[in-house]
Design a protein around this motif. Structure first.
Motif, PDB file in Angstrom:
ATOM      1  N   LYS A  16     -13.057 -71.257  16.899  1.00 34.74           N
ATOM      2  CA  LYS A  16     -12.437 -72.135  18.295  1.00 34.74           C
ATOM      3  C   LYS A  16     -10.864 -72.095  17.838  1.00 34.74           C
ATOM      4  CE  LYS A  16     -16.505 -74.543  19.408  1.00 34.74           C
ATOM      5  NZ  LYS A  16     -16.977 -75.872  19.446  1.00 34.74           N
ATOM      6  N   GLY A  17     -10.122 -71.925  18.728  1.00 34.93           N
ATOM      7  CA  GLY A  17      -8.450 -72.177  18.687  1.00 34.93           C
ATOM      8  C   GLY A  17      -8.042 -70.860  18.213  1.00 34.93           C
ATOM      9  N   ASP A  18      -8.889 -69.646  17.895  1.00 36.40           N
ATOM     10  CA  ASP A  18      -8.328 -68.380  17.860  1.00 36.40           C
ATOM     11  C   ASP A  18      -7.919 -67.634  19.181  1.00 36.40           C
ATOM     12  OD1 ASP A  18      -8.513 -68.496  15.345  1.00 36.40           O
ATOM     13  OD2 ASP A  18     -10.132 -67.198  14.968  1.00 36.40           O
ATOM     14  N   SER A  19      -7.142 -66.853  19.355  1.00 31.30           N
ATOM     15  CA  SER A  19      -6.771 -66.007  20.707  1.00 31.30           C
ATOM     16  C   SER A  19      -6.939 -64.564  19.972  1.00 31.30           C
ATOM     17  CB  SER A  19      -5.394 -66.183  20.670  1.00 31.30           C
ATOM     18  OG  SER A  19      -5.218 -67.318  21.342  1.00 31.30           O
ATOM     19  N   LEU A  20      -7.150 -63.689  21.004  1.00 30.78           N
ATOM     20  CA  LEU A  20      -7.371 -62.292  20.730  1.00 30.78           C
ATOM     21  C   LEU A  20      -6.584 -61.429  21.586  1.00 30.78           C
ATOM     22  CD1 LEU A  20      -9.567 -60.793  22.691  1.00 30.78           C
ATOM     23  CD2 LEU A  20     -11.066 -62.426  21.389  1.00 30.78           C
ATOM     24  N   GLY A  36      -1.892 -69.278  16.449  1.00 34.23           N
ATOM     25  CA  GLY A  36      -0.299 -69.523  16.603  1.00 34.23           C
ATOM     26  C   GLY A  36       0.156 -68.582  17.518  1.00 34.23           C
ATOM     27  N   ASN A  37       1.254 -68.090  17.036  1.00 33.96           N
ATOM     28  CA  ASN A  37       2.141 -67.074  18.166  1.00 33.96           C
ATOM     29  C   ASN A  37       2.768 -65.913  17.140  1.00 33.96           C
ATOM     30  OD1 ASN A  37       3.462 -66.016  20.356  1.00 33.96           O
ATOM     31  ND2 ASN A  37       4.672 -67.424  20.355  1.00 33.96           N
ATOM     32  N   PRO A  38       2.136 -65.191  16.409  1.00 29.21           N
ATOM     33  CA  PRO A  38       2.386 -64.005  15.581  1.00 29.21           C
ATOM     34  C   PRO A  38       3.417 -63.126  16.488  1.00 29.21           C
ATOM     35  CG  PRO A  38       0.263 -63.614  16.150  1.00 29.21           C
ATOM     36  CD  PRO A  38       0.530 -64.921  16.780  1.00 29.21           C
ATOM     37  N   ILE A  78       3.755 -62.768  20.397  1.00 29.88           N
ATOM     38  CA  ILE A  78       2.724 -62.132  21.416  1.00 29.88           C
ATOM     39  C   ILE A  78       2.713 -62.994  22.309  1.00 29.88           C
ATOM     40  CG2 ILE A  78       1.107 -63.339  20.123  1.00 29.88           C
ATOM     41  CD1 ILE A  78       0.436 -59.726  21.635  1.00 29.88           C
ATOM     42  N   LYS A  79       2.642 -64.271  22.562  1.00 31.19           N
ATOM     43  CA  LYS A  79       2.815 -65.059  23.684  1.00 31.19           C
ATOM     44  C   LYS A  79       3.741 -64.990  24.728  1.00 31.19           C
ATOM     45  CE  LYS A  79      -0.610 -68.135  21.389  1.00 31.19           C
ATOM     46  NZ  LYS A  79      -1.226 -69.447  21.302  1.00 31.19           N
ATOM     47  N   LYS A  80       4.991 -64.523  24.166  1.00 31.61           N
ATOM     48  CA  LYS A  80       6.083 -64.423  25.089  1.00 31.61           C
ATOM     49  C   LYS A  80       5.925 -63.217  26.132  1.00 31.61           C
ATOM     50  CE  LYS A  80      10.905 -63.576  25.335  1.00 31.61           C
ATOM     51  NZ  LYS A  80      12.102 -63.392  24.803  1.00 31.61           N
ATOM     52  N   GLU A  82       2.840 -62.810  27.773  1.00 31.53           N
ATOM     53  CA  GLU A  82       1.891 -63.324  28.676  1.00 31.53           C
ATOM     54  C   GLU A  82       1.039 -62.387  29.421  1.00 31.53           C
ATOM     55  OE1 GLU A  82       4.664 -65.025  31.725  1.00 31.53           O
ATOM     56  OE2 GLU A  82       5.420 -66.597  30.382  1.00 31.53           O
ATOM     57  N   LEU A  83       0.294 -62.064  28.310  1.00 36.34           N
ATOM     58  CA  LEU A  83      -0.920 -60.755  28.646  1.00 36.34           C
ATOM     59  C   LEU A  83      -1.895 -61.432  29.486  1.00 36.34           C
ATOM     60  CD1 LEU A  83      -0.943 -59.103  25.374  1.00 36.34           C
ATOM     61  CD2 LEU A  83       0.403 -58.152  27.346  1.00 36.34           C
ATOM     62  N   ALA A  84      -2.487 -60.851  30.369  1.00 32.97           N
ATOM     63  CA  ALA A  84      -3.671 -61.308  31.048  1.00 32.97           C
ATOM     64  C   ALA A  84      -4.844 -61.144  30.000  1.00 32.97           C
ATOM     65  CB  ALA A  84      -3.993 -60.225  32.117  1.00 32.97           C
ATOM     66  N   ASP A  85      -5.853 -61.754  29.974  1.00 37.18           N
ATOM     67  CA  ASP A  85      -7.160 -61.896  29.130  1.00 37.18           C
ATOM     68  C   ASP A  85      -7.621 -60.558  28.793  1.00 37.18           C
ATOM     69  OD1 ASP A  85      -6.888 -64.487  28.871  1.00 37.18           O
ATOM     70  OD2 ASP A  85      -8.205 -65.127  30.369  1.00 37.18           O
ATOM     71  N   ASP A  86      -7.691 -59.893  29.735  1.00 34.48           N
ATOM     72  CA  ASP A  86      -8.313 -58.345  29.569  1.00 34.48           C
ATOM     73  C   ASP A  86      -7.236 -57.204  29.325  1.00 34.48           C
ATOM     74  OD1 ASP A  86      -6.964 -58.319  32.292  1.00 34.48           O
ATOM     75  OD2 ASP A  86      -8.666 -57.220  33.080  1.00 34.48           O
ATOM     76  N   ALA A  87      -6.157 -57.578  29.183  1.00 37.27           N
ATOM     77  CA  ALA A  87      -4.841 -56.641  28.607  1.00 37.27           C
ATOM     78  C   ALA A  87      -5.068 -55.902  27.363  1.00 37.27           C
ATOM     79  CB  ALA A  87      -3.629 -57.416  28.811  1.00 37.27           C
TER      80      ALA A  87
END
Length: 99
Positions: A16-20, A36-38, A78-80, A82-87
């Motif tokens: 939980k809290g991880d992004s992919l 975070g925001n690598p 990476i968060k800059k 603003e990728l879609a979930d399925d990108a």
């Protein structure tokens, strides 16, 4: 005890809290999880590690956005993007490298 599904290879367990983000490395997709925001450099490095592509330095690879646009500044977080979930991002050896 159950055996891990081979289709999960290259997919680290997500907490939980991880992004992919899915990174396609020379045609092979791998799921890179992060907190975070690598930077894109960190994401690309993990993707190469997970797909066991260690024969060429990171400088010899080109990262592209889902629309095919080259991502030349790997210091961007990476968060800059603003990728879609399925990108998917695409990581390939630069032209003329690897013979």
């Amino acid at each position: 005890m159950t055996k891990p599904d081979q289709s999960d290879r290259g997919k680290p367990p997500a907490d939980k809290g991880d992004s992919l983000v899915v990174v396609v490395v020379n045609g092979a997709a791998t799921v890179v999880t992060f907190r975070g925001n690598p930077t894109l450099l960190e994401i690309a490095g993990r993707a190469l590690e997970q797909t066991q592509n260690s024969g060429q330095p990171i400088e010899n690879w080109e990262l592209r956005a889902p629309d095919g646009t080259p991502l030349t500044d790997l210091s961007v977080h990476i968060k800059k993007l603003e990728l879609a979930d399925d990108a998917q991002l695409f990581l390939n050896l630069r032209a003329g490298i690897g013979g």
